[in-house]
Design an enzyme around this catalytic site. Structure first.
Site, short mmCIF file in Angstrom:
data_model
loop_
_atom_site.label_atom_id
_atom_site.label_comp_id
_atom_site.label_asym_id
_atom_site.label_seq_id
_atom_site.Cartn_x
_atom_site.Cartn_y
_atom_site.Cartn_z
N CYS A 1 4.13 -8.72 9.22
CA CYS A 1 3.21 -9.73 8.72
C CYS A 1 2.41 -9.09 7.60
CB CYS A 1 2.27 -10.20 9.84
SG CYS A 1 1.03 -11.35 9.27
N LEU A 2 2.80 -9.42 6.38
CA LEU A 2 2.09 -8.86 5.23
C LEU A 2 2.04 -9.95 4.17
CD1 LEU A 2 0.84 -6.33 3.86
CD2 LEU A 2 3.14 -5.79 3.03
#
Lengths: 165, 904
Positions: free
Chosen positions: A99-100
């Site tokens: 999750c970026l």
């Protein structure tokens, strides 16, 4: 450049290939310590990358492998990046998904493989605990760093172990 | 034959006049006595007896007539003359129209008098005339005697014909006439008796004539005769039309001939020949040959030479000649030969014109390559060909022939690329004129384009030529420097015509519209922009071309002296129009870099206020940062006692991402310059925020002033490494040197030699490549600044001596320096790519092994070849060499069997 392209190989595929080749060249001409990446095959659209865990973090001295899959409209869409090495991290789930923001909605065509890897390296030291994929890791990061480190080491596998598996 | 002889002969037949019996010689039928009739009475009233009587009478008459008509065997003077006596008249009448006439019922036993005479004539001809003709025609007829021989022949034949037909018409025809008129009076004559009359008279006459004509014709060798006649007609044609270059090798007379004379002579000869029966089919055939040759000669004559001066087509002239020159001649000849139709059919005329055009076209095609080379002057020839192309099969012929010429004369290793390009440009221009639709060009240009693509230097020549200013003083370079094509440069200078936006194929109002030629492929689409540059720029894939353009433009910009870069801007705009804007972003950035650098320089200069003299410097940037190419400044190795002008620095800031790989040798620049660079850097970073500069000391340009004991010299356009090397000859603190006296430090040591350094020292202090140092040293030795005092050791020449040794050494070094300078370009040379790029290649190998696991050398090589941008021109040995070096540095480990892995 003989790329094994599908029958629908088009101009855009050629553009992607040339852009990726350029990026590869950049990485090779200006190597960043602790970060490498290389195409997995003749087909430039999947790469394998290696990052070293940053010093003074729970990931110090660990090596992580990732895979990049570049979409056909790259660089207008982000590459699909997954950790191949099992990692215990607030923003990475157990199947390696990350999750970026820059790999999602904040993606921009000025980013490239090198910058993504740099961001991921810094993400290891500075997780974004406000939107965790791994809630337990996020909590432990803030509350119990020793336990966190233990879990990181327990989950980690060296590339050799991965290969053997 | 005198009269006495005749008298004698009439009584005692002489052998020479032995034709006293009817031909064929036959025993007269004396009849026989029928059984039961009295014997020996020839005059008995029996039919047999009547027959016998007639036979005798006929014999007598025959003898008389033949003796009268017989031709003398010697000479051509003919019959012995003499008037017709009564006997003769009776005999003739008897034989021709009377009872002695040949009767159907009499079988073949008797010959008619006409036949006899014909035979007599034939014999006489064979005996008397033929040997003469044989002599004339016995051997090959020489061309120059052809006229004479034919005329002589004609004369002889006309004479003998006259001789033969005289008695015929004098002594035979009148009787036939008489008979005819008798017949008409006779009742019961058919209505068209007149016709019958004529038949009676003309029949034998025609037969007679045919017979003697046949004899005449047979007396001449037929092939030789028609050849000679054909030649004479050809000759007449050539004279009439005044052709100077002839196909039969006869040298045309230079004095103009009276064409009327020629015409009359020819007409007379032809009519004469016709009258003695030598006209007809054979003469017509001979004339056809001559016509053919005349057209050929015309095509190669001066009349239809390529019009180099007024540059127009000669096809119209040619058609005109065929119609108004050739046709009348043909008509005249046909008339002389008494052909049935003497008018030339319009369809036939058209056919001849096409035939002539076809030949003209073929002769033009043969030399097409020369016309192309001389294009512009040869428009006339091309226009001729344009007409020719309308004929059937012309295109194929032109294509095949031209392809052959091109491959023989152009596409060979001996032709320089510039030459090939220039010829290609001429081809484009000429064929555009020839066939505006471009289909033909496409097919003939294909091999040339393929060939040009194979040549390594094509792109470089095209682009550098595009960048040359035609009006520039540099245009003188074209002659000496074969690397530049004047044609391309001038083409680029032409204003660019914007193609109409409308699609030609759908412009219904286009009254000049023409369908595509039949040989165009179904997908053929004429490109809209159809100038020479377009063809050159489309030689390659766009990408390849733009890469090459980037390299050359980069090199060009770095060398460029024009502060405004007007020409480069214009060029880029022109290329943008042609290739599309999107692909040329990098080039635009490069150009903008240059312009922006100027601005930044100004800003920084005003800020520092230190610059008194300007020098430019340049660099490439690093990553997202930008780079500078330093132009190391004025440096004064032997500083003057007065305050030397402080060095100044100008920089060109290049966005490394967009520029091609540039030369980047690392070495130490003089300290003063380094300080300036640092200063510039800080100011730049202040202006441009986060951007960093990476100096590229190898590029750039400097101007310095050197002060020696006895002289001061200025140098311009120096490369930074040359400056750095000469700067290294500055005295170090504590060093004593000749110039120090002038520096006023007190110690007057005039005898001290100049500062001496050797290569090793320089290598150490400058951290420069030895090759580069040697190159710079050679330059300075060439300029008589340094002198080699010992091997690899050099000293400053503080005082200029004029010894030969020095001068020779200087000259030699200068030569060397010039050669080396040519090999050093700002854009990287391939020679030391392996060493220069060793780091990158090692990074590749390490990245590959780290991410993909252990690999064999073969696979590494394959991946390198595939992944390295710009290609990996090395083989397994080099890869193995690099792996061994990496192993020494403990970066990789050999796992045996040529397989390698990263060292953990």
């Amino acid at each position: 450049m003989a790329l094994s392209e599908g029958p629908r190989a088009s101009n855009s595929a050629a553009n992607v290939a040339s852009r990726l080749q350029k990026e590869l060249m950049d990485i090779m001409t200006h190597p960043t310590p602790g970060i490498t990446a290389f195409p997995s095959s003749e087909n430039l659209t999947t790469w394998t990358a290696t990052i070293d865990g940053p010093e003074a973090t729970p990931y110090e001295a660990l090596v992580f492998k990732l895979t990049f899959e570049f979409p056909a409209n790259y660089p207008y869409a982000p590459p699909h990046v997954v950790f191949k090495t099992p990692i215990y991290h607030p923003n990475v789930d157990f199947s390696g998904r990350i999750c970026l923001d820059i790999l999602k909605d904040k993606w921009s065509a000025v980013y490239n493989t090198g910058t993504v890897l740099l961001s991921l390296q810094s993400l290891l030291g500075e997780p974004n605990n406000s939107s965790p994929l791994n809630g337990q890791a996020a909590e432990l990061w803030d509350s119990d760093m020793d336990e966190f480190k233990r879990l990181v080491l327990a989950r980690h596998k060296t590339p050799e172990e991965l290969d053997a598996a | 034959m005198d009269h006495a002889t005749l008298v004698f002969a009439s009584v005692f037949p002489v052998p020479t006049l032995s034709h006293t019996t009817p031909t064929p010689l036959a025993t007269p039928d004396l009849g026989y006595t029928a059984p039961g009739s009295s014997f020996g009475s020839p005059f008995a009233g029996t039919p047999g007896a009547g027959q016998q009587h007639r036979s005798v009478k006929r014999n007598v008459a025959w003898s008389t007539a033949t003796r009268f008509l017989g031709l003398e065997s010697s000479g051509t003077s003919g019959r012995g003359g003499g008037r017709r006596t009564r006997d003769v008249e009776e005999a003739l009448s008897y034989l021709l129209v009377g009872e002695g006439r040949l009767h159907e019922g009499n079988g073949r036993s008797e010959g008619g008098l006409v036949e006899w005479f014909t035979n007599e004539v034939r014999m006489h001809f064979a005996r008397v005339v033929r040997p003469g003709l044989r002599e004339l025609w016995g051997k090959e007829v020489e061309l120059r005697t052809a006229w004479d021989i034919l005329e002589e022949t004609q004369r002889i034949l006309a004479q003998v014909q006259n001789l033969y037909s005289q008695p015929f018409s004098d002594h035979i025809i009148p009787f036939l006439h008489q008979a005819a008129s008798n017949m008409t009076i006779r009742p019961g004559a058919c209505r068209d008796g007149q016709v019958v009359d004529m038949e009676i008279i003309n029949g034998p006459k025609r037969t007679f004539q045919r017979e003697i004509h046949a004899a005449f014709a047979h007396s001449l060798p037929p092939k030789r005769f028609s050849k000679t006649l054909s030649h004479v007609l050809y000759d007449a044609g050539c004279r009439l039309f005044r052709f100077y270059i002839r196909h039969d090798g006869v040298q045309a007379s230079t004095t103009p001939e009276n064409s009327k004379e020629v015409r009359d002579r020819m007409t007379a000869l032809l009519m004469g020949l016709e009258s003695v029966g030598l006209g007809g089919d054979k003469a017509q055939k001979a004339f056809a040959h001559a016509m053919n040759k005349i057209i050929d000669t015309f095509i190669s004559s001066h009349y239809v030479k390529v019009d180099w001066s007024s540059r127009r087509s000669v096809v119209a002239d040619m058609r005109n000649w065929v119609e108004n020159g050739f046709c009348p001649l043909v008509e005249l000849v046909l008339e002389c030969l008494r052909c049935e139709s003497t008018d030339v059919d319009p369809a036939q005329l058209k056919q001849w014109q096409e035939m002539a055009l076809n030949r003209l076209g073929r002769s033009r095609v043969e030399n097409l390559f020369d016309f192309i080379i001389n294009w512009d002057h040869s428009v006339g020839a091309i226009l001729d060909l344009k007409e020719y192309l309308k004929l059937d099969g012309a295109k194929e012929h032109l294509k095949n022939s031209f392809s052959r010429q091109v491959s023989r004369r152009l596409l060979h290793p001996g032709a320089t690329t510039t030459y090939v390009l220039n010829v290609y440009i001429s081809i484009i221009r000429a064929f555009h004129k020839l066939e505006p639709k471009g289909v033909l060009l496409q097919s003939v240009a294909r091999p040339i384009r393929r060939y040009l693509k194979e040549r390594d230097d094509t792109a470089r020549i095209i682009i550098s030529s595009l960048l040359i200013d035609v009006d520039d003083e540099a245009s003188s370079k074209f002659a000496s420097n074969s690397e530049l094509s004047y044609e391309i440069a001038s083409e680029m200078a032409k204003p660019f015509a914007h193609a109409d936006a409308t699609d030609d194929e759908f412009n219904w109002n286009d009254m000049n519209w023409q369908p595509l030629p039949h040989d165009a492929s179904p997908e053929y689409k004429k490109s809209k922009v159809e100038d020479v540059i377009y063809f050159l720029l489309t030689l390659w894939d766009r990408e390849d071309f733009i890469n090459e353009l980037k390299n050359i433009l980069g090199d060009h910009l770095l060398r460029c002296q024009d502060a405004e870069y007007q020409k480069e801007i214009r060029l880029l705009e022109l290329i943008k129009v042609r290739l599309g804007e999107d692909k040329l972003q990098a080039c635009e950035v490069m150009l903008r870099d240059m312009l922006e650098s100027r601005r930044i320089n100004d800003t920084i200069r005003t800020a520092t206020e230190t610059s008194k003299r300007q020098d430019k410097i340049l660099r490439t940037p690093e990553g997202p940062t930008r780079g500078l190419r330093p132009r190391p400044p004025t440096s004064t190795p032997t500083s003057a006692p007065a305050a030397p002008p402080a060095p100044t620095l100008n920089a060109q800031i290049l966005s490394s991402f967009f520029w091609p790989v540039l030369r980047d040798d690392d070495f130490h620049v003089p300290a003063e310059i380094l300080a300036l660079q640092k200063d510039y850097e800080t100011r730049f970073e202040r202006i441009k925020g986060m951007r960093k500069l990476r100096w590229m000391n190898a590029l750039g340009e400097s101007r310095i002033t050197l002060e020696f004991e006895d002289r001061t010299e200025e140098f311009e356009h120096l490369t930074p490494w040359q400056v750095s090397v000469v700067y290294a000859f500055q005295p170090q603190p504590g060093e004593e040197w000749a110039g120090s006296t002038r520096k006023g430090k007190g110690k007057a040591k005039t005898k001290t030699p100049g500062i001496t350094r050797n290569i090793e020292q320089l290598e150490e202090s400058l951290e420069m490549d030895e090759a580069l140092i040697r190159q710079a040293i050679a330059f300075w030795v060439g300029k008589s600044v340094l002198r080699e005092t010992a091997p690899s050791t050099y000293t400053v020449m503080e005082t200029l001596s004029h010894s030969h040794v020095d001068e020779d050494a200087a000259a030699a070094a200068q030569e060397l320096a010039e050669v080396q300078a040519q090999q050093t370009s700002t854009v990287k040379s391939q020679a030391d790519v392996l060493n220069e790029k060793r780091d990158v290649y090692e990074a590749f190998i390490l990245g590959m092994l780290t991410n993909q696991g252990n690999m064999g050398v073969g696979r590494i090589l394959m991946m390198m070849r595939m992944m390295v941008q710009g290609g990996f021109p090395f083989a397994e040995d080099e890869v193995r060499g690099m792996l061994v070096q990496l192993e020494e540095r403990e970066r990789v480990v050999g796992l045996g069997g040529d397989v390698w892995g990263v060292k953990k």
